[in-house]
Design an enzyme around this catalytic site. Structure first.
Site, PDB file in Angstrom:
ATOM      1  N   HIS A  68       0.727  -1.142   0.005  1.00 16.07           N
ATOM      2  CA  HIS A  68       0.207   0.020   0.098  1.00 16.07           C
ATOM      3  C   HIS A  68       0.843   1.257  -0.024  1.00 16.07           C
ATOM      4  O   HIS A  68       1.737   1.297   0.878  1.00 16.07           O
ATOM      5  CB  HIS A  68      -0.977   0.085   1.237  1.00 16.07           C
ATOM      6  CG  HIS A  68      -2.148   0.974   1.085  1.00 16.07           C
ATOM      7  ND1 HIS A  68      -3.037   0.732   0.355  1.00 16.07           N
ATOM      8  CD2 HIS A  68      -1.961   2.242   2.059  1.00 16.07           C
ATOM      9  CE1 HIS A  68      -3.906   1.945   0.941  1.00 16.07           C
ATOM     10  NE2 HIS A  68      -3.260   2.852   1.855  1.00 16.07           N
ATOM     11  N   ASP A  70       0.704   5.463   0.063  1.00 16.10           N
ATOM     12  CA  ASP A  70      -0.132   6.662   0.624  1.00 16.10           C
ATOM     13  C   ASP A  70       0.344   7.873  -0.093  1.00 16.10           C
ATOM     14  O   ASP A  70       1.389   8.310   0.428  1.00 16.10           O
ATOM     15  CB  ASP A  70      -0.019   6.628   2.002  1.00 16.10           C
ATOM     16  CG  ASP A  70      -1.017   5.587   2.518  1.00 16.10           C
ATOM     17  OD1 ASP A  70      -0.606   4.982   3.642  1.00 16.10           O
ATOM     18  OD2 ASP A  70      -2.107   5.498   2.204  1.00 16.10           O
ATOM     19  N   GLY A 177      -4.835  10.995   6.239  1.00 15.11           N
ATOM     20  CA  GLY A 177      -3.624  12.028   6.277  1.00 15.11           C
ATOM     21  C   GLY A 177      -2.314  11.589   7.339  1.00 15.11           C
ATOM     22  O   GLY A 177      -1.241  12.030   6.812  1.00 15.11           O
ATOM     23  N   PHE A 178      -2.587  10.505   8.225  1.00 16.91           N
ATOM     24  CA  PHE A 178      -1.563  10.029   8.873  1.00 16.91           C
ATOM     25  C   PHE A 178      -1.654   8.618   9.134  1.00 16.91           C
ATOM     26  O   PHE A 178      -2.713   8.029   9.282  1.00 16.91           O
ATOM     27  CB  PHE A 178      -1.594  11.153  10.337  1.00 16.91           C
ATOM     28  CG  PHE A 178      -1.438  12.420  10.033  1.00 16.91           C
ATOM     29  CD1 PHE A 178      -2.476  13.241   9.944  1.00 16.91           C
ATOM     30  CD2 PHE A 178      -0.128  13.140   9.897  1.00 16.91           C
ATOM     31  CE1 PHE A 178      -2.621  14.483   9.625  1.00 16.91           C
ATOM     32  CE2 PHE A 178       0.011  14.518   9.726  1.00 16.91           C
ATOM     33  CZ  PHE A 178      -1.209  15.175   9.593  1.00 16.91           C
ATOM     34  N   ASP A 210      -8.589   0.636   6.145  1.00 15.80           N
ATOM     35  CA  ASP A 210      -7.355   1.202   6.197  1.00 15.80           C
ATOM     36  C   ASP A 210      -7.287   2.342   7.339  1.00 15.80           C
ATOM     37  O   ASP A 210      -8.023   3.311   7.267  1.00 15.80           O
ATOM     38  CB  ASP A 210      -7.100   1.980   4.802  1.00 15.80           C
ATOM     39  CG  ASP A 210      -5.834   2.516   4.904  1.00 15.80           C
ATOM     40  OD1 ASP A 210      -5.635   3.499   3.711  1.00 15.80           O
ATOM     41  OD2 ASP A 210      -5.018   2.483   5.692  1.00 15.80           O
TER      42      ASP A 210
HETATM   43  C1  DX5 Z   1      -3.663   7.220   6.226  1.00 19.20           C
HETATM   44  C2  DX5 Z   1      -3.407   6.178   5.298  1.00 19.20           C
HETATM   45  C3  DX5 Z   1      -3.223   4.896   5.872  1.00 19.20           C
HETATM   46  C4  DX5 Z   1      -2.198   5.067   7.063  1.00 19.20           C
HETATM   47  C5  DX5 Z   1      -2.147   3.439   7.789  1.00 19.20           C
HETATM   48  O1  DX5 Z   1      -4.227   8.218   5.612  1.00 19.20           O
HETATM   49  O2  DX5 Z   1      -4.273   6.075   4.525  1.00 19.20           O
HETATM   50  O3  DX5 Z   1      -2.844   3.790   4.775  1.00 19.20           O
HETATM   51  O4  DX5 Z   1      -0.836   4.921   6.527  1.00 19.20           O
HETATM   52  O5  DX5 Z   1      -1.225   3.629   8.812  1.00 19.20           O
HETATM   53  P1  DX5 Z   1      -1.584   2.954  10.312  1.00 19.20           P
HETATM   54  O6  DX5 Z   1      -1.855   1.482  10.079  1.00 19.20           O
HETATM   55  O7  DX5 Z   1      -0.480   3.133  11.138  1.00 19.20           O
HETATM   56  O8  DX5 Z   1      -3.021   3.542  10.842  1.00 19.20           O
HETATM   57 ZN    ZN Z   2      -3.836   4.497   2.933  1.00 18.25          ZN
END
Ligand code: DX5
Ligand code: ZN
Length: 252
Positions: A68, A70, A177-178, A210
């Site tokens: 994945h 991002d 976002g995070f 996600d």
């Molecule tokens: C958030 C992203 C996610 C995130 C998942 O905006 O789309 O994919 O990176 O990270 P964790 O698993 O740490 O929540």
């Molecule tokens: Zn993501």
């Protein structure tokens, strides 16, 4: 591999046995994804960028289904991650299908570019797409699987007019976002609602969740009908990504 070598009639028979439409099985064959199983897609946002190739090698050697990526623009989400050069580099070393999640405004402007990088799934946000149906077909015309993501505040029925055309529905269980955020509990209900829509419309879409996924909620999410779980922190901060992928896949 066996699926690929089936004759058309056996394939038809197998699809009816699995009560799956042919193209869902085709999708499964192309991605070696057996829709009765569980899959994990590690998010490289949580990887150590000083050693990205090494981190991806660990995922290559794990039972992860996809990788994945991002992409964040600092406008659609209040964070900037990475873009085309990093996806190009990842595509050179990845041995799993690349699952790219665009958290950007006007994603339609970048569909052709990202699809040209050797990726396999491209997911755009419903909230960022003025002409969602056209953008979905633009992804598919590039020969890439089309995903649409909805943020936690977005009702699932916004997908009703495009769900039949989707390969993946990405339900955000955190505000995008995070990485490292806490899981939003009403995601289970939303998974059920999307599952119902898929069955009603005979869509072939896979359900992906996600954000904030960990060993406490993974089993419950799979049992609720999720096909693919995205997780970054739980895998890359575990000290042993290969083992953590196994634990997530077998979590109760
Ligand atoms: C958030 C992203 C996610 C995130 C998942 O905006 O789309 O994919 O990176 O990270 P964790 O698993 O740490 O929540
Ligand atoms: Zn993501």
């Amino acid at each position: 591999e066996a699926l690929r070598n089936l004759s058309t009639s056996d394939f038809g028979l197998l699809s009816s046995v699995f009560r799956l439409s042919q193209n869902k099985l085709t999708f499964a064959a192309e991605f070696y994804i057996d829709t009765m199983s569980r899959y994990v897609s590690p998010s490289i946002l949580a990887a150590d960028f000083n050693y990205l190739a090494k981190e991806i090698e660990k995922v290559n050697n794990s039972k992860a289904g996809w990788i994945h990526c991002d992409v964040m623009d600092g406008v659609f989400v209040p964070n900037i991650s990475f873009g085309v050069p990093v996806i190009k580099a990842v595509a050179r070393v990845a041995k799993k299908p690349l699952d790219v999640h665009l958290m950007i405004v006007e994603p339609a402007k970048y569909i052709d570019k990202f699809c040209s990088l050797g990726i396999d799934i491209l997911t755009i946000h419903q909230e960022a797409s003025q002409y969602l149906q056209r953008a979905v077909f633009q992804i598919k015309e590039n020969g890439v699987k089309a995903g649409v993501s909805i943020s936690p505040h977005t009702p699932v029925n916004v997908l009703s007019e495009v769900i039949a055309d989707l390969d993946v529905i990405l339900i955000m269980s955190v505000n995008p976002g995070f990485g490292g955020q806490s899981f939003i509990e009403n995601t289970y209900r939303r998974v059920g609602e999307v599952k119902e829509m898929i069955l009603k419309t005979r869509s072939n879409a896979l359900i992906q969740v996600d954000g904030g996924v960990n060993l406490e909620n993974a089993g419950k999410l799979f049992d609720a009908g999720v096909d693919i779980l995205v997780t970054g922190t739980t895998i890359f901060k575990s000290g042993d990504p290969v083992k953590m992928v196994d634990k997530l896949l077998t979590s109760k």
